[in-house]
Each structure stands twice: as C-alpha cells, then as structure tokens.
Scaffold this active site. Structure first.
Site, PDB file in Angstrom:
ATOM      1  CD  GLU A  22      22.439  30.837 -70.318  1.00 31.32           C
ATOM      2  OE1 GLU A  22      22.059  30.759 -71.491  1.00 31.32           O
ATOM      3  OE2 GLU A  22      21.730  30.511 -69.349  1.00 31.32           O
ATOM      4  CE  LYS A  83      17.127  26.440 -76.137  1.00 34.02           C
ATOM      5  NZ  LYS A  83      15.796  26.083 -75.616  1.00 34.02           N
ATOM      6  CB  VAL A 103      23.339  25.611 -69.282  1.00 37.72           C
ATOM      7  CG1 VAL A 103      24.233  24.880 -68.287  1.00 37.72           C
ATOM      8  CG2 VAL A 103      22.695  26.826 -68.620  1.00 37.72           C
ATOM      9  CG  ASP A 135      11.373  18.749 -73.233  1.00 33.96           C
ATOM     10  OD1 ASP A 135      12.620  18.758 -73.210  1.00 33.96           O
ATOM     11  OD2 ASP A 135      10.693  19.746 -73.537  1.00 33.96           O
ATOM     12  CB  SER A 137      17.371  20.507 -70.547  1.00 34.01           C
ATOM     13  OG  SER A 137      18.461  21.283 -70.990  1.00 34.01           O
ATOM     14  CB  ALA A 138      21.199  18.766 -74.195  1.00 33.05           C
ATOM     15  CG  ASP A 139      21.066  23.006 -70.041  1.00 34.60           C
ATOM     16  OD1 ASP A 139      21.636  23.080 -71.134  1.00 34.60           O
ATOM     17  OD2 ASP A 139      20.360  23.912 -69.564  1.00 34.60           O
ATOM     18  CE  LYS A 156      15.240  26.909 -67.225  1.00 38.73           C
ATOM     19  NZ  LYS A 156      15.300  26.789 -68.681  1.00 38.73           N
TER      20      LYS A 156
HETATM   21  N1  PSU Z   1      17.104  29.773 -67.482  1.00 40.23           N
HETATM   22  C1  PSU Z   1      16.533  30.993 -67.586  1.00 40.23           C
HETATM   23  N2  PSU Z   1      16.385  31.499 -68.809  1.00 40.23           N
HETATM   24  C2  PSU Z   1      16.851  30.865 -69.922  1.00 40.23           C
HETATM   25  C3  PSU Z   1      17.479  29.589 -69.798  1.00 40.23           C
HETATM   26  C4  PSU Z   1      17.570  29.103 -68.557  1.00 40.23           C
HETATM   27  O1  PSU Z   1      16.119  31.585 -66.610  1.00 40.23           O
HETATM   28  O2  PSU Z   1      16.724  31.406 -71.007  1.00 40.23           O
HETATM   29  C5  PSU Z   1      18.048  28.894 -71.014  1.00 40.23           C
HETATM   30  C6  PSU Z   1      19.460  28.398 -70.685  1.00 40.23           C
HETATM   31  O3  PSU Z   1      20.317  28.802 -71.730  1.00 40.23           O
HETATM   32  C7  PSU Z   1      19.321  26.891 -70.666  1.00 40.23           C
HETATM   33  C8  PSU Z   1      18.244  26.692 -71.699  1.00 40.23           C
HETATM   34  O4  PSU Z   1      20.496  26.227 -70.956  1.00 40.23           O
HETATM   35  O5  PSU Z   1      17.320  27.738 -71.397  1.00 40.23           O
HETATM   36  C9  PSU Z   1      17.609  25.329 -71.599  1.00 40.23           C
HETATM   37  O6  PSU Z   1      16.877  25.079 -72.758  1.00 40.23           O
HETATM   38  P1  PSU Z   1      16.362  23.595 -73.054  1.00 40.23           P
HETATM   39  O7  PSU Z   1      15.372  23.335 -71.939  1.00 40.23           O
HETATM   40  O8  PSU Z   1      15.704  23.677 -74.389  1.00 40.23           O
HETATM   41  O9  PSU Z   1      17.552  22.699 -73.033  1.00 40.23           O
HETATM   42 MN    MN Z   2      13.840  20.223 -74.309  1.00 40.01          MN
END
Ligand code: PSU
Ligand code: MN
Length: 301
Positions: A22, A83, A103, A135, A137-139, A156
């Site tokens: 990614e 992003k 992701v 909150d 994540s869409a992941d 994380k």
């Molecule tokens: N894990 C990391 N660094 C990052 C991310 C994940 O160590 O930058 C990124 C990945 O691209 C993941 C995104 O898909 O953060 C998730 O963001 P959000 O929580 O806004 O969905």
């Molecule tokens: Mn989010």
C-alpha cells in the site's frame, strides 16, 4: 483517457507470485526520507522471498498496479497526495487526482488485478473512544467482501484491541497467527490475546487462502506476524506514549481520516524515533512473509 480505460487496462496477475504493497503508509504514515527507504526495502524483501512486488497507488487519476521507482519517489515527497480509502477511489479517478491507497483501497484495486496477497504494517480498526466517536476503519469491513489476504503485525497499538478483534469475529474474518499463538500488538511482539487459528508456515496459510476460494468465501484473511524480537517495544511504555498522543489529538480537535496519520506522527516525536524504527522493521518482515505465502499459493494452484 476514456473513463472505462481506468479499469480495462489493469493487468491480470492471477498466475503470478504477486504481493501488493500500500501507499498511505508512505504518504501519511512516515516522514521523508524514511518512508521512501521503507517502501523500496519492502519491494526488495518480497523479491528475496521469491515473489514479485506491486506497490499500488493512483497517479493523476490512473490506477497503478506496480508503481515505478520514480512514482514511488514522487509520492514519498508529495504533500498533496490524498489518502484514498474505499470511499475516495472513484472520486480520485474521476478528478484525475493523485492518491495513496489505504489497506481497504489497496485490497480493492489489488483484487481487480487478481493479486491475492498483500503486505502492510498495521491495519486500521476500532479506535479507542469508540463509544463517543464511532470511529471504525473501513479496513475492517473490507476483509468481508474482498478476497485479498493481508500480512500485518497486528492491529495498530493506537486502537482498541479487544473491540477490533470482536469486530473481525463478527465479520467472519480468519485471523491467522504466523508462528504465534498470541495476537501480536504491532510495536510489541506478544500479548495475552489467544488466537484461534495458528499457522506453522507459509504453506499452511496458502492452503487457507486457496480453500476460501474453493468454498466460495469471497473474503480476505488477516495474517498477524509478530515484529522481530530486536525491535519489539515494551507495551506499557508504548501505551503511555499513545495516551499522551491521544490527549494532544483531543486538544487539536482531530477527527475522520486525519486521526491515524496524526497519531502516528505524534508517536514518532514522543518516542524520539523509536516507533518509526520499529514500524519499518515490522513492515519489512511482513513483506518477506507475504512473499513466501504468495509463492506457496501459486504453487498450490
Ligand atoms: N499502519 C501503519 N501506518 C499507516 C497505516 C497503517 O503503521 O499509515 C495506514 C494504512 O494505510 C491503513 C490506514 O489502511 O492507515 C488506516 O486509516 P483509517 O484508520 O483512517 O482507516
Ligand atoms: Mn477512522
């Protein structure tokens, strides 16, 4: 370029030992130049394992499956790449914008090119304070509908771990420990969360990916691979830094897609670069394991 070309010109990598990577971690997860070094090193790790890397992003509205070195360099230094998660893909293409893919978005684009294995650092999940912010994540939801398996070092540490695991359980996602019975926690190698599914090697995982297809489960697996011992950080130490970063975030009124990049950035400062060093080590380790899995998977087919 006609509007359909964006999709029609993508490669079919069904028979290749392909691993995708990614780019949001490159543009929003790490500072320059470490981000660039990390991206290039990950491609090398995939090759070392005997597979072929494809770093994914969107450049001027064009989906790129396998960015060139020049494109990776440009993204690593870009301040205006957006992003791109699931919700941003079509907007980014329609307006000929440049974006790095999360992701979720990388899984979607990889799947169009029939890539089945993906390496990253950490996936998004249920955030701490979920009761207030909702909150998530869409992941997490992507795993349910997109057949791409992701190797990461665990959720994380900035997230709410038990809720993230419950969510994956609800969505029916197989969380597979790579040579570990316990959930790794990103910066920290081990935790007390016991896993239901354990793989002793890459071939165990390749079999699961293959059987998912045969059974008709059009979904992805989450493979959790512990950070190498040498780079593992103490859980309590990291938790303290994370709580500090969360306080700063509340003061700065950060929400939505800015949350994850904000926290990762603050952590680099709070840990005097230690979190960054660990982050790079774990991503490289994941890229290597993903390479091994891709190889086994294609051999099985
Ligand atoms: N894990 C990391 N660094 C990052 C991310 C994940 O160590 O930058 C990124 C990945 O691209 C993941 C995104 O898909 O953060 C998730 O963001 P959000 O929580 O806004 O969905
Ligand atoms: Mn989010």
């Amino acid at each position: 370029m006609k509007i359909n070309d964006a999709i029609n010109n993508l490669p079919n990598l069904e028979k290749e030992k392909a691993v995708c990577l990614e780019t949001t971690v490159l543009t929003h997860g790490m500072p320059y130049p470490q981000n660039l070094e990390c991206a290039l090193a990950c491609e090398e790790e995939v090759k070392k394992a005997g597979a072929k890397p494809y770093t994914i992003g969107i450049i001027n509205g064009e989906i790129k499956i396998g960015l060139t070195r020049k494109e990776i360099e440009a993204l690593a230094q870009s301040h205006d790449a957006i992003k791109v998660s699931r919700k941003d893909i079509s907007y980014c293409i329609a307006n000929k914008l440049t974006g790095s893919t999360t992701v979720a978005a990388t899984m979607i684009l990889a799947s169009l090119a029939k890539i089945r294995v993906f390496a990253t650092g950490g996936i998004g999940g249920v955030h701490r304070g979920f009761n207030e912010t909702m909150d998530v994540s869409a992941d997490l939801r992507e795993f349910r509908s997109t057949p791409v398996s992701v190797v990461c070092a665990g959720p994380k540490a900035i997230l709410d771990i038990p809720r993230t695991l419950e969510y994956l359980e609800t969505e029916g996602v197989s969380v597979i420990g790579y040579q570990t019975e316990y959930m790794p926690l990103f910066y920290t190698r081990k935790s007390d969360y016991k896993l239901d599914i354990v793989a002793k090697d890459a071939s165990d995982i390749a079999k699961i990916i293959y059987l998912n297809e045969k059974v008709g489960l059009k979904q992805g697996n989450l493979i959790v691979n512990p950070i190498p011992e040498k780079y593992s950080l103490d859980y309590d130490y990291m938790d303290k830094q994370i709580k500090e970063a969360l306080k700063m975030m509340a003061k700065d009124h950060i929400s939505g897609k800015r949350v994850t990049p904000y926290l990762l950035d603050k952590l680099v400062g709070l840990t005097k670069g230690k979190s960054l060093e660990s982050n790079i080590a774990l991503i490289k380790n994941n890229a290597y394991v993903a390479g091994l899995i891709a190889k086994e998977y294609i051999d099985l087919k």
